[in-house]
Design a protein around this motif. Structure first.
Motif, PDB file in Angstrom:
ATOM      1  N   TYR A   6       0.820  -1.201   0.000  1.00 37.28           N
ATOM      2  CA  TYR A   6       0.000   0.000   0.000  1.00 37.28           C
ATOM      3  C   TYR A   6       0.862   1.263   0.000  1.00 37.28           C
ATOM      4  CZ  TYR A   6      -4.137  -2.737   1.073  1.00 37.28           C
ATOM      5  OH  TYR A   6      -5.164  -3.612   1.016  1.00 37.28           O
ATOM      6  N   THR A  24     -10.106  -5.717   3.392  1.00 35.91           N
ATOM      7  CA  THR A  24      -9.489  -4.547   2.775  1.00 35.91           C
ATOM      8  C   THR A  24      -8.748  -3.738   3.829  1.00 35.91           C
ATOM      9  OG1 THR A  24     -11.531  -3.313   3.079  1.00 35.91           O
ATOM     10  CG2 THR A  24     -11.173  -4.293   0.919  1.00 35.91           C
ATOM     11  N   HIS A  25      -7.789  -2.993   3.370  1.00 37.76           N
ATOM     12  CA  HIS A  25      -7.033  -2.109   4.250  1.00 37.76           C
ATOM     13  C   HIS A  25      -7.160  -0.713   3.667  1.00 37.76           C
ATOM     14  CE1 HIS A  25      -3.676  -0.702   6.737  1.00 37.76           C
ATOM     15  NE2 HIS A  25      -3.293  -0.030   5.677  1.00 37.76           N
ATOM     16  N   GLU A  26      -7.747   0.182   4.411  1.00 36.98           N
ATOM     17  CA  GLU A  26      -7.989   1.516   3.860  1.00 36.98           C
ATOM     18  C   GLU A  26      -7.318   2.614   4.656  1.00 36.98           C
ATOM     19  OE1 GLU A  26     -12.203   1.498   3.867  1.00 36.98           O
ATOM     20  OE2 GLU A  26     -12.352   0.528   1.917  1.00 36.98           O
ATOM     21  N   GLN A  27      -7.028   2.331   5.913  1.00 37.58           N
ATOM     22  CA  GLN A  27      -6.466   3.376   6.765  1.00 37.58           C
ATOM     23  C   GLN A  27      -4.967   3.194   6.908  1.00 37.58           C
ATOM     24  OE1 GLN A  27      -8.412   3.690  10.568  1.00 37.58           O
ATOM     25  NE2 GLN A  27      -7.800   5.807  10.797  1.00 37.58           N
ATOM     26  N   GLU A  34      -7.238   7.928   5.722  1.00 43.70           N
ATOM     27  CA  GLU A  34      -8.235   6.898   5.418  1.00 43.70           C
ATOM     28  C   GLU A  34      -8.418   6.591   3.940  1.00 43.70           C
ATOM     29  OE1 GLU A  34     -11.831   7.829   7.436  1.00 43.70           O
ATOM     30  OE2 GLU A  34     -11.015   7.273   9.382  1.00 43.70           O
ATOM     31  N   ASN A  35      -7.455   6.905   3.112  1.00 48.54           N
ATOM     32  CA  ASN A  35      -7.618   6.601   1.685  1.00 48.54           C
ATOM     33  C   ASN A  35      -6.322   6.089   1.075  1.00 48.54           C
ATOM     34  OD1 ASN A  35      -9.399   6.430  -0.442  1.00 48.54           O
ATOM     35  ND2 ASN A  35     -10.162   8.509  -0.116  1.00 48.54           N
ATOM     36  N   GLU A  37      -3.684   3.844  -0.945  1.00 46.97           N
ATOM     37  CA  GLU A  37      -3.758   3.301  -2.294  1.00 46.97           C
ATOM     38  C   GLU A  37      -3.148   1.907  -2.320  1.00 46.97           C
ATOM     39  OE1 GLU A  37      -1.987   4.707  -6.646  1.00 46.97           O
ATOM     40  OE2 GLU A  37      -1.595   5.853  -4.837  1.00 46.97           O
ATOM     41  N   LYS A  38      -3.886   0.943  -2.884  1.00 51.83           N
ATOM     42  CA  LYS A  38      -3.356  -0.413  -3.000  1.00 51.83           C
ATOM     43  C   LYS A  38      -2.502  -0.466  -4.258  1.00 51.83           C
ATOM     44  CE  LYS A  38      -5.221  -5.070  -2.738  1.00 51.83           C
ATOM     45  NZ  LYS A  38      -6.473  -5.824  -2.902  1.00 51.83           N
ATOM     46  N   VAL A  69     -12.572   0.304  -5.419  1.00 51.50           N
ATOM     47  CA  VAL A  69     -12.087   1.390  -4.574  1.00 51.50           C
ATOM     48  C   VAL A  69     -12.439   2.737  -5.199  1.00 51.50           C
ATOM     49  CG1 VAL A  69     -10.007   2.522  -3.717  1.00 51.50           C
ATOM     50  CG2 VAL A  69     -10.236   0.057  -3.523  1.00 51.50           C
ATOM     51  N   ASN A  72     -16.113   3.414  -4.801  1.00 49.90           N
ATOM     52  CA  ASN A  72     -16.401   3.814  -3.420  1.00 49.90           C
ATOM     53  C   ASN A  72     -15.995   5.261  -3.184  1.00 49.90           C
ATOM     54  OD1 ASN A  72     -17.489   1.381  -2.661  1.00 49.90           O
ATOM     55  ND2 ASN A  72     -15.546   0.552  -1.932  1.00 49.90           N
TER      56      ASN A  72
END
Ligand SMILES: [Zn+2]
Length: 83
Positions: A6, A24-27, A34-35, A37-38, A69, A72
């Motif tokens: 990430y 998922t990992h968002e933070q 909190e956004n 990027e994968k 993503v 969302n």
């Protein structure tokens, strides 16, 4: 457990996170942004050759994940505008 790469655009850190494919990992684990990027990671070759055969599918999965993503993010942006 699969390893995902990430990148956080807030603190400009790139790091690996271990989590299930269904999760998922968002933070950001560094700054809490909190956004995150994968990033696309190369398939791991240390297991079996079946991994190589599935590369096409995996790539498609990553693209689909990234699409999700983006969708969302669009939804969130819209809901923020209406509030
Ligand atoms: Zn961060």
């Amino acid at each position: 457990m699969p390893k995902y790469y990430y990148h956080c655009s807030n603190c400009d850190e790139s790091y690996y996170v271990y989590h299930l494919m269904s999760e998922t990992h968002e933070q950001c684990s560094k700054c809490g942004f909190e956004n995150v990027e994968k990033l696309l990671t190369k398939p791991l070759y240390h297991k079996t050759k079946t991994i190589e055969q599935k590369t096409g599918q995996l790539t498609k999965k990553y693209i689909d994940d990234n699409k999700e993503v983006l969708e969302n993010m669009k939804k969130e942006a819209k809901s923020e505008m209406y509030e």
